[in-house]
Write a protein that holds these residues in place. Structure first.
Motif, short mmCIF file in Angstrom:
data_model
loop_
_atom_site.label_atom_id
_atom_site.label_comp_id
_atom_site.label_asym_id
_atom_site.label_seq_id
_atom_site.Cartn_x
_atom_site.Cartn_y
_atom_site.Cartn_z
N ARG A 119 0.75 -1.25 0.02
CA ARG A 119 -0.07 0.03 0.11
C ARG A 119 1.00 1.22 0.06
O ARG A 119 0.47 2.46 -0.60
N ASN A 122 2.20 1.69 -3.31
CA ASN A 122 1.19 2.39 -4.38
C ASN A 122 1.00 3.95 -3.94
O ASN A 122 0.94 4.62 -4.98
N LEU A 125 4.26 5.66 -5.77
CA LEU A 125 4.16 5.46 -7.07
C LEU A 125 2.98 6.76 -7.48
O LEU A 125 3.34 7.30 -8.56
N ALA A 126 2.09 6.97 -6.90
CA ALA A 126 1.19 7.98 -7.09
C ALA A 126 1.62 9.31 -6.89
O ALA A 126 1.35 10.29 -7.85
#
Length: 177
Positions: A119, A122, A125-126
């Motif tokens: 999580r 992610n 990365l965002a």
């Protein structure tokens, strides 16, 4: 001789004849305490009466009754032993159950940690995708230190624009996906 020894001699006499040594110890005890003489005679008379009784006949299905009682007792013990899962896995001893429980907890904790790590990846990365259009710190630091801090107080006193709040909301939304 104490009462424990007297009772041991009494139990021995009920099972088999006393030896010469045991007889002398018994006679010494009976001479010491006359009340034990009455107990001895009563127990020996009761034993003789019980020996004279005929043997009770066994039921024709005696073996089946005994085996059924053993099965019922075994089922009762197995039902008290623990959940069927532990018996199915062959974990009959408490130490094995504790070890299996500890292993399960360790696997759950490891899985949760992996989930949190994925999580966070992610989210990172965002944020990296969103930050592609923003000036990099190297460009900002290329400015002279005086130029960087000249208008800090004035900028700090400005109200926060709505665009920053919107950006934070978008970042939270992307991070939750």
């Amino acid at each position: 001789m104490n009462d424990v020894e007297f009772h041991e001699l009494l139990e021995t006499a009920l099972r088999r004849p006393l030896s010469a040594n045991e007889q002398t110890r018994l006679q010494a005890r009976l001479a010491e305490n006359p009340s034990t003489q009455a107990v001895w005679e009563e127990e020996m008379a009761l034993s003789r009466l019980l020996d004279q009784l005929p043997d009770a006949p066994l039921a024709s299905n005696f073996t089946a009754q005994v085996l059924h009682a053993v099965d019922v007792e075994r089922e009762g013990r197995e039902s008290r032993r623990g959940p069927k899962l532990f018996r199915w896995l062959g974990l009959r001893r408490p130490a094995q159950r504790w070890a299996a429980t500890g292993l399960a907890l360790a696997l759950i904790a490891s899985g949760y940690r992996q989930y949190q790590s994925a999580r966070r990846g992610n989210i990172a990365l965002a944020l990296a995708k969103l930050a592609t259009g923003i000036d990099t710190p190297s460009k900002v630091l290329a400015l002279a230190p005086d130029e960087l801090w000249n208008n800090f107080d004035a900028i700090d006193q400005l109200p926060q624009p709505q665009a920053d709040q919107d950006l934070l909301a978008v970042l939270k939304e992307v991070a939750m996906k």
